[in-house]
Design an enzyme around this catalytic site. Structure first.
Site, PDB file in Angstrom:
ATOM      1  CG  HIS A 162     -12.912  12.224 -10.110  1.00  0.00           C
ATOM      2  ND1 HIS A 162     -13.203  11.787 -11.950  1.00  0.00           N
ATOM      3  CD2 HIS A 162     -14.488  11.786 -10.143  1.00  0.00           C
ATOM      4  CE1 HIS A 162     -14.650  11.269 -12.078  1.00  0.00           C
ATOM      5  NE2 HIS A 162     -15.236  10.753 -11.022  1.00  0.00           N
ATOM      6  CB  CYS A 218      -8.764  14.448 -15.351  1.00  0.00           C
ATOM      7  SG  CYS A 218      -9.534  12.802 -15.786  1.00  0.00           S
TER       8      CYS A 218
END
Length: 363
Positions: A162, A218
């Site tokens: 992440h 991301c």
């Protein structure tokens, strides 16, 4: 009070828990025993009264400016840190990140002649607790990666997991946000901010050392805080965008070279999907990067970036046309109007501008 000690084996700085009498190194696995300061011999950094003293204890407490240690070899070396985080049994769980880490390790060994011992792997599957991708262990891994690097060395930092953003209040970010990586324990220990990544593995690089970062997360476009970002259109035309901080803070190296491939732009998200491999889940960016190398499209940085974008764009068009299994990295956006696609464009950034179609790629 935080206390750091140097590992008795590889001299990596280790964070000593309060009251601990020994600590095991995550890098070389050496156990360093800590002597009672009241009975400790003189520090090796001070004149010794006896050259024969050796009780097996380490009293080499970490100092900001330790004396230089002679290099053990004049030959260049390759080192890599590979991190894959699945966040198992949490609401943030991902399916492909550990696959990414394993594939990256295989490629480095079989295509670029990295040795098994030169790669530090951090995933939840590791049995060594010091190789679990916690915030502390990732910090120590970054320290290990650049420690002692010298001209001719090739370093690789790969992360699949992440990524996020948080508000910047120092004036260092053009868009007002810091980019971050999310360790396994980020919900309790916090994220690793781009400023720290830059100061840990970019700024220390001396002349002749090359670092490649491959970040599949991301909001990762400028997660290394490098001064220049390559803006490339769908026809392969590009220009370098200046990302030097308005504050004037230095984000370059100490003479070395730092180049980063990232999964998407700062305002985009990166997919964790089975749509590319058709077999198992992977990060779209990691899959596209490895495929570019395997298909012989890795001659230059421009050819790799174009190939990666083409692979993801083609997959996105297929998803829009026929649908497919797409999961998310933290805030994955499913776009395309009435269809579903992968809204991400891999990015290239560096500490110094260069001709992306002329500069040969190598690790």
């Amino acid at each position: 009070m935080l206390m750091l000690v140097n590992c008795s084996g590889c001299h990596t700085a280790l964070q000593l828990p309060r009251g601990a009498t020994s600590i095991r190194c995550a890098v070389c696995h050496a156990i360093t025993r800590i002597a009672d300061p009241r009975s400790a011999p003189p520090s090796p950094y001070l004149p010794a009264t006896s050259s024969s003293y050796n009780n097996g204890y380490n009293n080499n407490y970490y100092q900001p400016h330790p004396p230089p240690v002679p290099a053990t070899s004049n030959h260049s070396q390759k080192k890599a840190v590979i991190i894959g985080i699945s966040y198992r049994n949490t609401k943030n769980e991902l399916n492909g990140c550990i696959n990414d880490a394993k594939c990256m390790k295989y490629m480095l060994i079989n295509r670029f002649n990295f040795t098994e011992s030169s790669i530090l792997m951090l995933t939840e599957e590791e049995t060594d607790p010091y190789r679990i991708p916690t915030k502390h262990n990732i910090r120590m891994a970054m320290f290990w990666l650049v420690k002692g690097c010298k001209s001719g060395d090739s370093l690789v930092f790969h992360y699949s997991g992440h990524g996020a953003q948080q508000r910047n209040y120092t004036g260092d970010e053009i868009d007002g946000f810091d980019e971050t990586l999310c360790p396994l324990d980020f919900e309790t220990q916090g994220m690793i901010v781009d400023n720290e990544i830059n100061s840990s593995i970019v700024r220390p690089l001396p002349a002749g050392v090359k670092l490649h970062a491959i970040i599949d997360a991301c909001h990762s476009g400028t997660v290394l805080d490098l001064p220049y970002l390559c803006r490339m259109d769908r026809n392969g035309r590009y220009s370098w965008e200046d990302h030097r901080p308005p504050s004037g803070a230095w984000k370059g190296t100490s003479g070395g070279e730092a180049i980063s491939f990232s999964g998407c732009d700062d305002n985009q998200t990166s997919a964790d999907t089975a749509a590319l491999s058709k077999v198992t889940s992977t990060g779209a960016m990691t899959y596209a990067f490895i495929q570019a190398i395997e298909k012989g499209q890795g001659a230059t940085y421009g050819s790799i970036l174009n190939a990666m974008r083409s692979t993801i764009r083609k997959t996105s068009e297929e998803l829009v046309a026929g649908g497919g299994p797409v999961t998310t990295l933290l805030t994955m956006l499913l776009t395309g109007g009435s269809g579903v696609g992968l809204r991400q464009e891999p990015q290239l950034s560096c500490n110094e501008r260069f001709d992306v179609y002329m500069k040969p790629f190598s690790l």
